[in-house]
Design an enzyme around this catalytic site. Structure first.
Site, short mmCIF file in Angstrom:
data_model
loop_
_atom_site.label_atom_id
_atom_site.label_comp_id
_atom_site.label_asym_id
_atom_site.label_seq_id
_atom_site.Cartn_x
_atom_site.Cartn_y
_atom_site.Cartn_z
N LYS A 251 24.54 39.30 33.54
CA LYS A 251 24.67 37.86 33.42
C LYS A 251 23.54 37.14 34.16
CE LYS A 251 28.58 38.00 31.16
NZ LYS A 251 29.88 37.60 31.65
N GLN A 311 35.72 49.15 38.92
CA GLN A 311 35.30 48.87 37.55
C GLN A 311 33.83 49.24 37.47
OE1 GLN A 311 36.19 44.72 37.54
NE2 GLN A 311 34.28 44.14 38.54
N ASP A 346 29.78 43.14 30.33
CA ASP A 346 29.07 43.81 31.42
C ASP A 346 30.02 44.64 32.29
OD1 ASP A 346 30.27 41.40 32.20
OD2 ASP A 346 28.92 41.15 33.92
N ASP A 382 39.29 44.47 45.16
CA ASP A 382 39.12 43.50 44.08
C ASP A 382 40.17 43.74 42.99
OD1 ASP A 382 36.92 41.54 42.97
OD2 ASP A 382 37.38 42.90 41.30
N ASN A 383 40.89 42.67 42.62
CA ASN A 383 41.85 42.73 41.51
C ASN A 383 42.71 44.00 41.48
OD1 ASN A 383 41.41 40.26 40.25
ND2 ASN A 383 39.57 41.01 39.20
N GLU A 411 43.12 41.52 46.88
CA GLU A 411 42.62 40.31 46.23
C GLU A 411 43.32 40.16 44.88
OE1 GLU A 411 40.24 40.05 43.45
OE2 GLU A 411 39.40 38.06 43.72
N LYS A 522 27.30 34.45 43.02
CA LYS A 522 27.70 35.60 42.23
C LYS A 522 26.60 35.99 41.25
CE LYS A 522 31.74 34.07 40.68
NZ LYS A 522 33.08 34.07 40.04
N TYR A 523 25.81 34.97 40.80
CA TYR A 523 24.83 35.24 39.75
C TYR A 523 23.39 35.08 40.21
CZ TYR A 523 29.16 34.30 37.29
OH TYR A 523 30.47 34.32 36.90
#
Lengths: 660, 660
Positions: A251, A311, A346, A382-383, A411, A522-523
């Site tokens: 991204k 992930q 992604d 994360d998640n 999280e 983040k990007y």
């Protein structure tokens, strides 16, 4: 006909606390803190009850036995102070105490001048029986007492004196007849280190921390600026994923679908030809740089927390090495993450319905093991709610068996029952809905909801994260940034911010109605002016100092709200033995709010007949208050909150002691 | 390393209701009444959930499966209406519904005009898999749909039409993929007959009911006067122990230690040379007289309840036949009952720590079996809390296995947790603290306490018993006797009185401060003038008629309190579908009290814009009310209570319908 259960004890044990779902999950506590354990213990009839708490560190062969004391209404209580990390076990035992029943009846009969000759013979039998259960000196003493009580040749007064003697009661209490005792099921309790209950987190993207602009920041840059974080008063430094970032479907800035060659990518798109979850993104430095940062942080009292995001980017080595860990679509492609109609091409989720669960689970555990091996003991996961619950329950138990000092922050911003379940199955701390609880009523209700799950769910309050820039922060200005941090840091003993966006009051959203940051780190790489004139770093530093110095702020559920006559003012206190903190916050970022707070002064223990001092730890101003009703006035242009240390008057008029 | 639990389902099932102590004890319900069963059912991730309730009568081989529906916030719900008496079992099953998840995603993608060709292939795979689980016509249909959805030669619209068709969803819902489903533990529910939930008890001492004075009353006398009890509206006639009464240490009138030759003795001092718990006191009649009374009562819609008091007079046959069932003292004597310094030498308790528990337990069960054999299905159990809990749990389960219609009322006036435990282990109904809850606040709090245990504890409200003449009744006069019965009979669906002492307002205590009756029937024969002018029998009769005719009064926890501006007035409503009852009681027996009641009209469902009629079932007077605030005025000289049937306006101004 059903078998007659004749051996069943006559005592019932119910409602043991703490317990989570009837003992299915462990309760959570912190080392060296006293734990009150209670149970309903009662029998049929009117016999006296004896009860004890049995406890041990799991694995220890010896149970500690502590007599419980009656708390009234058939409730019994004992305390336990776990002195080592790990899983502790406890169970309750209860029995009918025939000796105590007898002794009480004897007293009443003697008082009523009734004949007690047969009663003394009954007592003799009981004491004799106890002497056979006892050993050595105790046994000899009980035999001697039995003989005296039963000796019809002796004076009645002499026999009664022995019967009612403390020595006999102690002797009998130390060898109760427990053959018919009832034992509760076994309960478990996770004993964590202190930091699990009291921690102050700072999240930063190292790539934005280069010393000297225009360069990708690295671990070495962060190491050089650790004193900034330490001066702010944080003790956990949490880094988003530090692993190689994928390039496929990378991204661009502001979540653009296309990225240019200079776009650094999203740290959560983990994995490239350079490695996966155990590798380090080359631009951040080497493993030695990482270790140097870890050690430099430790020297300043700061622990590094890593992000565990299970992930993979399409470039992660696992995608080719273990295609069976991913879900394949009928056209042969791997299923990317999606939340229809949104697509996240992604990111490949791991498939917990894989044909090779064992291989997958062990590989994921290896990721934790790797970083634990590098001295990392705190993980922000994360998640976790998008991975199988059974996996978490297994992997956390496995990790903590050898490393009970490990802390895992969940999280999961999802439905409450799912968040609670993750806490039940092992997460040490949890993100919460705090960011979206703003009004006085919302905050009071939310703290009450959290109190209901305090045995297993430890909240960690974040006013912002890289994913969460609330409407309040977008529009509330400096007063809102200050008040939201004061609330987070004084309502919850665990809290954190994503900085420097927070202290520099970064507040522009990606678009109207969005909670995403514009130009999010983040990007893209950002440059931060840590010395900016408007920074609220000094206020955050003072709040964190108050937290460090005041035990009352190092717990969460020692909280009590107090009434105010202006609903833009919220008032609450926290107390830990001699330490009493009183907080008042103006929830309105735009206007000065004033009003009276109505303190529940009995609950505070303040003497309403004398003045007491409230010392604002944010401004260092001191006020003399008295009674329940006191005036406050808070201007958003200044510091829109009081964090008062409350002190009672000491000997002289000029000095005030800690409140006791 | 712990074994990897890879087969664990991804769905969690928690907080199933009803449940008692995590399923350790059964919940209680009544036949043919719908039971709402709920559970938290959720999985990791965002997949759709399928859940079903499995239920069966214990012993049945076939489980009924009912799909649960979402009630929001991860709560799922289904209903079950047990249609036979006995123990029912239920459990919950939950799974991630991949098809439903897929269908929802497909809808969103189609709406966003995304390419769904691969999605349709995924759907084809799922439907094909389901067709292999289905049979016959369903299987053929699913195969046909799978082919259509997967047929790339067909028009997309046609394939989507099938994908979104109700027929396909129904087909998939009827054969969900449950191989990875999670199943909760199994819960149990006692299903009782209707009378367990709605009963009106009358207690009398037959020996005082002789037709023609100066004689020991007998069953035949009671039989002749059954219409009196029936006219009062009672459906359970409870007789104190009917067994031979011991003579050793027999008590005289007013509990005198010495008795004369004419003293009839205490019915609870059970057993003489003439027999024990299965024998009949000769002066009451023969077994044939007893059977005649039973049949005459049944003909008037009244069931006989017997008293089960497991204790013995020193003359009971068991004392010589089974000395091992009693506790012996060191001097060889049998331990009589005592509550030091009080002695009850006319009563020997049974020793549940006997060396022959099996013999004792079976003998006690035989007592129940004997009277069940005589057609008695209701037992009032005397002081169950002084016998072993394990015995009750065993004997009640044994009795109910063959006779699920049996009802047992626990007479345990002891600490709340003990009373609750007796209900958990099987007692159908329980005496309560109602007699000592008098003020509005006390009554509101007590009903709330009872609501908290409603799954297992069925209250039975008695304003008096032969042991309980409260201070209120001693001094409150006629108004108090009426108001206490109205409260008992409208707050609780199970209630009772000890008569004729109650309706004749017998109120003299044994001594000042005592709750014992003077000249108590426990110790002597009384003569009652059932036709006395002051009798409140007509009011009791009207209250009981209202109970029979109004389903709203046949439940207990359909209760809602409403505010009044005078705290001597208590106001509450009960609703059962179309039936709405509103009660207002003046709690002050001395003065008229007036004030406004503030109805929670939304909860009642009354339309505040129109008048509604309140019809007093005690006086037959009707009033037109409107809105939330209405005036009441209750004079203790008249009827100090309203029991209103609330009716909404029907078509004409003159007629009012049942409230819906």
């Amino acid at each position: 006909m059903a078998k007659i259960p004749v051996a069943t004890g006559r005592v019932v044990i119910e409602a043991v606390t703490p317990q989570v779902d009837g003992g299915r999950y462990p309760a959570k506590r912190v080392i060296d803190e006293s734990v009150v354990i209670e149970a309903d213990v009662f029998g049929d009839g009117h016999d006296a009850i004896g009860a004890l708490l049995r406890s041990r560190k799991t694995g220890s062969r010896r149970w500690q036995e502590t007599r419980m004391t009656s708390a009234g209404n058939d409730r019994w209580r004992a305390e336990l102070t776990p002195d080592s990390l790990g899983v502790w076990q406890y169970e309750i035992e209860g029995w009918q105490d025939h000796f105590a029943t007898w002794l009480e009846g004897l007293g009443k009969k003697v008082a009523a001048e009734q004949d007690v000759s047969v009663d003394l013979l009954i007592g003799t039998e009981m004491v004799t029986a106890a002497s056979t259960r006892a050993r050595g000196k105790s046994a000899r003493l009980l035999r001697k007492h039995a003989a005296t009580i039963g000796d019809v040749g002796l004076d009645l007064a002499e026999r009664l004196e022995v019967a009612f003697s403390e020595e006999l009661t102690e002797g009998m209490d130390s060898t109760p007849e427990r053959s018919q005792a009832t034992r509760s099921r076994r309960f478990e309790m996770i004993v964590d280190r202190e930091l699990a209950g009291f921690s102050t987190w700072y999240e930063l993207f190292p790539r934005s921390w280069s010393v000297g602009a225009g360069r990708h920041g690295a671990f070495a840059d962060v190491a050089k600026q650790l004193s900034y974080v330490a001066d702010l008063g944080f003790d956990v430094l949490y880094l988003p994923p530090i692993h190689p970032i994928g390039t496929t479907f990378r991204k661009g800035a502001n979540n653009a679908l296309e990225s240019g060659p200079d776009d650094p990518g999203v740290p959560w798109a983990i994995g490239s030809a350079e490695g996966g979850h155990t590798a380090i993104h080359p631009e951040l430095g080497t493993i030695d740089d990482f270790r140097a940062l870890r050690d430099a942080a430790a020297a300043q009292g700061i622990e590094i927390a890593l992000d565990v995001a299970f992930q993979c980017s399409p470039d992660h080595p696992w995608v080719t090495e273990h295609p069976e860990w991913f879900r394949h679509r009928p056209d042969g492609s791997i299923q990317y993450a999606e939340n229809p109609p949104k697509k996240y091409q992604d990111i490949f989720p791991l498939d917990f319905e894989t044909s090779d669960p064992k291989g997958l689970w062990l590989a994921l555990k290896d990721v934790f093991d790797h970083w634990i091996g590098e001295g990392i003991k705190i993980f922000r996961v994360d998640n976790p709610h998008t991975k199988a619950f059974a996996f978490w329950e297994w992997v956390i138990a496995e990790i903590r068996r050898e490393h009970p000092e490990v802390i895992l922050l969940s999280e999961a911003f999802t439905r409450p029952k799912v968040m609670h379940h993750l806490a039940k199955i092992g997460f040490t701390q949890s993100y919460t809905y705090f960011a979206w609880r703003n009004t006085r009523q919302e905050l009071i209700e939310y703290m009450s909801d959290l109190a209901a799950v305090e045995d297993f769910f430890r909240p960690n309050f974040w006013p912002n994260t890289p994913d969460i820039l609330t409407q309040q922060l977008q529009t509330g200005g400096r007063a809102m940034f200050i008040s939201r941090y004061v609330l987070a840091a004084t309502l919850s003993s665990n809290c954190g911010i994503y900085g420097p966006a927070y202290e520099l009051m970064e507040h522009k959203p990606l678009s109207s109605g969005s909670e995403e940051y514009r130009n999010s780190e983040k990007y893209q790489i950002r440059e931060w002016d840590l010395d900016a004139a408007g920074s609220i770093a000094p206020v955050i530093s003072r709040v964190n100092k108050a937290r460090r110095e005041h035990p009352a702020l190092q717990r969460t559920h020692n909280l009590r709200f107090h009434a105010t006559d202006n609903d833009r003012l919220i008032c609450y206190s926290k107390r830990a033995v001699a330490d009493l903190i009183l907080v008042v916050v103006n929830l309105d970022p735009d206007y000065e709010q004033a009003g009276f707070v109505d303190l529940d002064i009995d609950a505070l223990g303040v003497d309403p007949a004398h003045q007491y001092q409230v010392h604002d730890l944010l401004t260092d101003r001191r006020y003399l208050w008295q009674g329940t009703r006191n005036y406050v006035q808070l201007d958003p242009a200044g510091i829109p909150a009081h964090v008062f240390a409350v002190r009672k008057r000491a000997r002289s008029e000029q000095s005030y002691d800690h409140f006791v």
